[in-house]
Design a protein around this motif. Structure first.
Motif, mmCIF file in Angstrom:
data_model
loop_
_atom_site.group_PDB
_atom_site.id
_atom_site.type_symbol
_atom_site.label_atom_id
_atom_site.label_comp_id
_atom_site.label_asym_id
_atom_site.label_seq_id
_atom_site.Cartn_x
_atom_site.Cartn_y
_atom_site.Cartn_z
ATOM 1 N N SER A 197 -19.266 -28.769 -8.162
ATOM 2 C CA SER A 197 -19.753 -29.977 -8.825
ATOM 3 C C SER A 197 -21.245 -29.864 -9.137
ATOM 4 O O SER A 197 -21.831 -30.798 -9.671
ATOM 5 C CB SER A 197 -19.475 -31.221 -7.974
ATOM 6 N N VAL A 198 -21.845 -28.722 -8.777
ATOM 7 C CA VAL A 198 -23.226 -28.423 -9.146
ATOM 8 C C VAL A 198 -23.257 -26.966 -9.609
ATOM 9 O O VAL A 198 -22.697 -26.089 -8.940
ATOM 10 C CB VAL A 198 -24.205 -28.613 -7.965
ATOM 11 N N GLU A 199 -23.870 -26.729 -10.751
ATOM 12 C CA GLU A 199 -23.989 -25.370 -11.269
ATOM 13 C C GLU A 199 -25.423 -25.114 -11.720
ATOM 14 O O GLU A 199 -26.128 -26.037 -12.135
ATOM 15 C CB GLU A 199 -23.033 -25.136 -12.439
ATOM 16 N N GLU A 200 -25.824 -23.847 -11.648
ATOM 17 C CA GLU A 200 -27.176 -23.466 -12.032
ATOM 18 C C GLU A 200 -27.146 -22.600 -13.286
ATOM 19 O O GLU A 200 -26.307 -21.702 -13.414
ATOM 20 C CB GLU A 200 -27.839 -22.678 -10.897
ATOM 21 N N PHE A 201 -28.053 -22.894 -14.184
ATOM 22 C CA PHE A 201 -28.276 -22.090 -15.382
ATOM 23 C C PHE A 201 -29.726 -21.624 -15.357
ATOM 24 O O PHE A 201 -30.584 -22.285 -14.777
ATOM 25 C CB PHE A 201 -28.000 -22.905 -16.652
ATOM 26 N N VAL A 215 -32.098 -24.455 -13.949
ATOM 27 C CA VAL A 215 -31.624 -25.773 -14.354
ATOM 28 C C VAL A 215 -30.373 -26.067 -13.533
ATOM 29 O O VAL A 215 -29.397 -25.311 -13.594
ATOM 30 C CB VAL A 215 -31.272 -25.824 -15.855
ATOM 31 N N LEU A 216 -30.393 -27.149 -12.756
ATOM 32 C CA LEU A 216 -29.212 -27.556 -12.002
ATOM 33 C C LEU A 216 -28.459 -28.629 -12.776
ATOM 34 O O LEU A 216 -29.052 -29.625 -13.204
ATOM 35 C CB LEU A 216 -29.596 -28.094 -10.624
ATOM 36 N N CYS A 217 -27.174 -28.405 -12.971
ATOM 37 C CA CYS A 217 -26.314 -29.362 -13.666
ATOM 38 C C CYS A 217 -25.389 -30.015 -12.656
ATOM 39 O O CYS A 217 -24.764 -29.330 -11.841
ATOM 40 C CB CYS A 217 -25.514 -28.658 -14.759
ATOM 41 N N TRP A 218 -25.304 -31.328 -12.737
ATOM 42 C CA TRP A 218 -24.573 -32.147 -11.772
ATOM 43 C C TRP A 218 -23.394 -32.822 -12.455
ATOM 44 O O TRP A 218 -23.561 -33.545 -13.438
ATOM 45 C CB TRP A 218 -25.511 -33.214 -11.200
ATOM 46 N N CYS A 219 -22.214 -32.613 -11.913
ATOM 47 C CA CYS A 219 -21.018 -33.279 -12.419
ATOM 48 C C CYS A 219 -20.996 -34.716 -11.900
ATOM 49 O O CYS A 219 -21.173 -34.959 -10.701
ATOM 50 C CB CYS A 219 -19.782 -32.525 -11.931
ATOM 51 N N HIS A 220 -20.784 -35.668 -12.806
ATOM 52 C CA HIS A 220 -20.690 -37.067 -12.401
ATOM 53 C C HIS A 220 -19.643 -37.762 -13.270
ATOM 54 O O HIS A 220 -19.349 -37.309 -14.377
ATOM 55 C CB HIS A 220 -22.044 -37.773 -12.548
#
Length: 198
Positions: A156-160, A168-173
């Motif tokens: 539910s969290v991924e890094e680019f 850049v951390l992307c958060w699933c919501h």
């Protein structure tokens, strides 16, 4: 690619709120159907900064999250929206009404523009609003954050990584129309600010 809203204090938080898509709309009852223009994300936010704000449930929920539900003045709404950037992932209109879904071509177009979007805005964090949207973003490096109790996605969290080496951390919501509350969005913003201070 849409022209994103970029709040004047965005450089302090570098949090991007990422909606899924948009559609043609009318500005008033029985008005003509209007296609979203390239500055649609900016116009969505500016509509909330009027003395009588637009009544979009999606944008109102984001405003409540950004102001801790203290948004009864233009100044308070402006202060909230000045903290963040906002745009939609799918870079084209998906139809003429809410609840219409992007087709395969629209998702593929969004995926192709994803690296450019990240480079353009250089966020530190992206809050992806919607599980289908999350599932259609190119996959990054899985990040473990046991303190985040977001949607049941693995991860539910991924890094680019940007070209300059910035993470850049992307958060699933959840999407505001499908499980999110203004409190849950606010709590994720607070979690990001507290756990990942710059």
């Amino acid at each position: 690619m849409w022209t994103p809203w970029i709040g004047k204090n965005y450089s302090e938080s570098r949090i991007l709120l990422l909606g899924e898509s948009c559609y043609a709309y009318t500005e008033y009852v029985d008005g003509p159907l209007m296609e979203p223009q390239p500055d649609h994300p900016i116009r969505m936010v500016e509509g909330l900064l009027e003395p009588i704000p637009d009544d979009s449930a999606f944008m109102s929920m984001l405003t409540n999250a950004l102001t801790n539900h203290d948004c009864n003045s233009v100044e308070k709404r402006q202060a909230g929206w000045n903290q963040v950037a906002f745009t939609n992932y799918v870079p084209v209109s998906v139809g003429n009404a809410a609840r219409q879904r992007p087709d395969k071509h629209a998702w593929n177009l969004a995926k192709s523009e994803w690296p450019e979007l990240l480079e353009k805005l250089s966020p530190r964090h992206v809050i992806v609003l919607g599980l289908t949207c999350w599932d259609n973003i190119p996959k990054g490096k899985a990040i473990q954050d046991n303190a985040y109790s977001g949607p049941n996605r693995n991860p539910s969290v991924e890094e680019f990584m940007l070209e300059n080496g910035q993470s850049v951390l992307c958060w699933c919501h959840w999407h505001p129309a499908a499980g999110a509350s203004w409190e849950s969005i606010r709590n994720l913003i607070l979690h990001i600010k507290n756990r990942y201070p710059e």
